[in-house]
Design a protein around this motif. Sequence first.
Motif, PDB file in Angstrom:
ATOM      1  N   ARG A 125       1.006  -1.194   0.070  1.00  0.00           N
ATOM      2  CA  ARG A 125       0.180  -0.090  -0.109  1.00  0.00           C
ATOM      3  C   ARG A 125       0.676   1.208   0.014  1.00  0.00           C
ATOM      4  N   SER A 126       2.119   1.300   0.796  1.00  0.00           N
ATOM      5  CA  SER A 126       2.495   2.494   0.906  1.00  0.00           C
ATOM      6  C   SER A 126       3.674   2.567  -0.253  1.00  0.00           C
ATOM      7  N   GLY A 127       4.091   1.651  -1.056  1.00  0.00           N
ATOM      8  CA  GLY A 127       5.001   1.656  -1.872  1.00  0.00           C
ATOM      9  C   GLY A 127       6.247   1.689  -1.341  1.00  0.00           C
ATOM     10  N   LYS A 128       6.478   1.785   0.150  1.00  0.00           N
ATOM     11  CA  LYS A 128       7.892   1.807   0.731  1.00  0.00           C
ATOM     12  C   LYS A 128       8.508   0.255   0.634  1.00  0.00           C
ATOM     13  N   ARG A 129       9.382  -0.030   0.031  1.00  0.00           N
ATOM     14  CA  ARG A 129       9.913  -1.242   0.168  1.00  0.00           C
ATOM     15  C   ARG A 129      10.921  -1.459   1.418  1.00  0.00           C
ATOM     16  N   LEU A 130      11.011  -2.911   1.700  1.00  0.00           N
ATOM     17  CA  LEU A 130      11.989  -2.996   2.732  1.00  0.00           C
ATOM     18  C   LEU A 130      13.495  -3.013   2.031  1.00  0.00           C
ATOM     19  N   SER A 131      14.483  -2.730   3.054  1.00  0.00           N
ATOM     20  CA  SER A 131      15.756  -3.046   2.511  1.00  0.00           C
ATOM     21  C   SER A 131      16.158  -4.518   2.061  1.00  0.00           C
ATOM     22  N   ARG A 132      16.923  -4.712   1.268  1.00  0.00           N
ATOM     23  CA  ARG A 132      17.433  -6.018   1.062  1.00  0.00           C
ATOM     24  C   ARG A 132      17.529  -6.889   2.143  1.00  0.00           C
ATOM     25  N   GLY A 133      18.325  -6.523   3.169  1.00  0.00           N
ATOM     26  CA  GLY A 133      18.543  -7.347   4.343  1.00  0.00           C
ATOM     27  C   GLY A 133      17.283  -7.489   4.932  1.00  0.00           C
ATOM     28  N   GLU A 134      16.205  -6.638   5.283  1.00  0.00           N
ATOM     29  CA  GLU A 134      15.008  -6.640   5.906  1.00  0.00           C
ATOM     30  C   GLU A 134      13.962  -7.813   5.322  1.00  0.00           C
ATOM     31  N   ALA A 135      14.118  -7.684   3.713  1.00  0.00           N
ATOM     32  CA  ALA A 135      13.349  -8.703   3.002  1.00  0.00           C
ATOM     33  C   ALA A 135      13.910  -9.832   3.226  1.00  0.00           C
ATOM     34  N   ILE A 136      15.180 -10.108   3.268  1.00  0.00           N
ATOM     35  CA  ILE A 136      15.859 -11.531   3.565  1.00  0.00           C
ATOM     36  C   ILE A 136      15.517 -12.123   4.894  1.00  0.00           C
ATOM     37  N   ARG A 137      15.210 -11.111   5.760  1.00  0.00           N
ATOM     38  CA  ARG A 137      14.716 -11.447   7.277  1.00  0.00           C
ATOM     39  C   ARG A 137      13.421 -11.982   7.312  1.00  0.00           C
ATOM     40  N   LEU A 138      12.702 -10.868   6.683  1.00  0.00           N
ATOM     41  CA  LEU A 138      11.147 -11.542   6.573  1.00  0.00           C
ATOM     42  C   LEU A 138      11.006 -13.077   5.862  1.00  0.00           C
ATOM     43  N   VAL A 139      11.496 -12.921   4.863  1.00  0.00           N
ATOM     44  CA  VAL A 139      11.532 -14.434   3.921  1.00  0.00           C
ATOM     45  C   VAL A 139      11.915 -15.657   4.912  1.00  0.00           C
ATOM     46  N   ALA A 140      12.903 -15.130   5.792  1.00  0.00           N
ATOM     47  CA  ALA A 140      13.654 -16.425   6.518  1.00  0.00           C
ATOM     48  C   ALA A 140      12.407 -16.625   7.744  1.00  0.00           C
ATOM     49  N   VAL A 141      11.765 -15.646   8.148  1.00  0.00           N
ATOM     50  CA  VAL A 141      10.839 -16.175   9.267  1.00  0.00           C
ATOM     51  C   VAL A 141       9.549 -16.917   8.527  1.00  0.00           C
ATOM     52  N   ALA A 142       9.249 -16.477   7.320  1.00  0.00           N
ATOM     53  CA  ALA A 142       8.172 -17.273   6.261  1.00  0.00           C
ATOM     54  C   ALA A 142       8.620 -18.678   5.999  1.00  0.00           C
ATOM     55  N   ARG A 143       9.818 -18.708   5.854  1.00  0.00           N
ATOM     56  CA  ARG A 143      10.340 -20.365   5.525  1.00  0.00           C
ATOM     57  C   ARG A 143      10.362 -21.065   6.894  1.00  0.00           C
ATOM     58  N   LEU A 144      10.853 -20.506   7.990  1.00  0.00           N
ATOM     59  CA  LEU A 144      10.646 -21.160   9.347  1.00  0.00           C
ATOM     60  C   LEU A 144       9.289 -21.663   9.538  1.00  0.00           C
ATOM     61  N   VAL A 145       8.466 -20.772   9.532  1.00  0.00           N
ATOM     62  CA  VAL A 145       6.977 -21.086   9.584  1.00  0.00           C
ATOM     63  C   VAL A 145       6.599 -22.232   8.706  1.00  0.00           C
ATOM     64  N   ALA A 146       6.947 -22.204   7.379  1.00  0.00           N
ATOM     65  CA  ALA A 146       6.657 -23.538   6.602  1.00  0.00           C
ATOM     66  C   ALA A 146       7.339 -24.620   6.941  1.00  0.00           C
ATOM     67  N   ASP A 147       8.682 -24.502   7.493  1.00  0.00           N
ATOM     68  CA  ASP A 147       9.381 -25.481   7.950  1.00  0.00           C
ATOM     69  C   ASP A 147       8.450 -26.477   9.013  1.00  0.00           C
ATOM     70  N   TRP A 148       7.762 -25.491   9.930  1.00  0.00           N
ATOM     71  CA  TRP A 148       6.841 -26.029  11.169  1.00  0.00           C
ATOM     72  C   TRP A 148       5.638 -26.715  10.818  1.00  0.00           C
ATOM     73  N   SER A 149       5.018 -26.149   9.358  1.00  0.00           N
ATOM     74  CA  SER A 149       3.772 -26.686   9.097  1.00  0.00           C
ATOM     75  C   SER A 149       3.749 -27.793   8.174  1.00  0.00           C
ATOM     76  N   GLN A 150       2.735 -28.614   8.225  1.00  0.00           N
ATOM     77  CA  GLN A 150       2.886 -29.726   7.424  1.00  0.00           C
ATOM     78  C   GLN A 150       1.622 -29.574   6.273  1.00  0.00           C
TER      79      GLN A 150
END
Length: 197
Positions: free
Chosen positions: A155-180
């Motif tokens: 909505r804001s058009g304000k992108r995360l920095s590359r490092g922040e984007a990597i961190r967010l995706v790392a959390v999403a992958r961790l959640v995916a690892d927990w889920s069946q």
Amino acid sequence: MVVYWLRHRGTAYPVHRGDCVLGRAPHSFLVLSAELVSREHAIVRVVAEGLEIEDLGSRNGTLVNGLPITGKNRLDAGDVIEIGGERLEVLRRVSRDQVATAQGEALVTPAEKAQRDLLELVEELSVRASEAADRKPLEKTIRGLVDTLVQTIQRSGKRLSRGEAIRLVAVARLVADWSQDPATRDWTLEVARAVGQ
């Protein structure tokens, strides 16, 4: 709650319970691509006394604050880990507003601070969830917060920095690892696409 992080090339990664492998292997907690880094070079662990590191018999060894380590070594905020020419700084966060480190944090706009605070909250919750006997309630909360952050970015058009984007995706992958649920893997890919990863 005390949460430990490792900062590498400007990006901070939250250290979770269990063995956090540092190395070139793709399954590593933090993948370090330098040639002098072994596939599984060292392990960082959260222990009762704080944080510790152990070299895994790597060819080129591990340094903490410029000194080679043997066995298990305690880490403190501000310590610098050197692995095959790669440098990682240990951070210790007591709350989302306080960071114990040798370096200061840059000033940011209120919108950027809000995004960073939400990202840090998501990371803190992922650390708590990794320690919980029942992750399901926190998993749902984390997914909801990740979705909120992605929607705010879009909505804001304000992108995360590359490092922040990597961190967010790392959390999403961790959640995916927990889920069946296979749909969680698709969700992770959508999050990665949304933040340009």
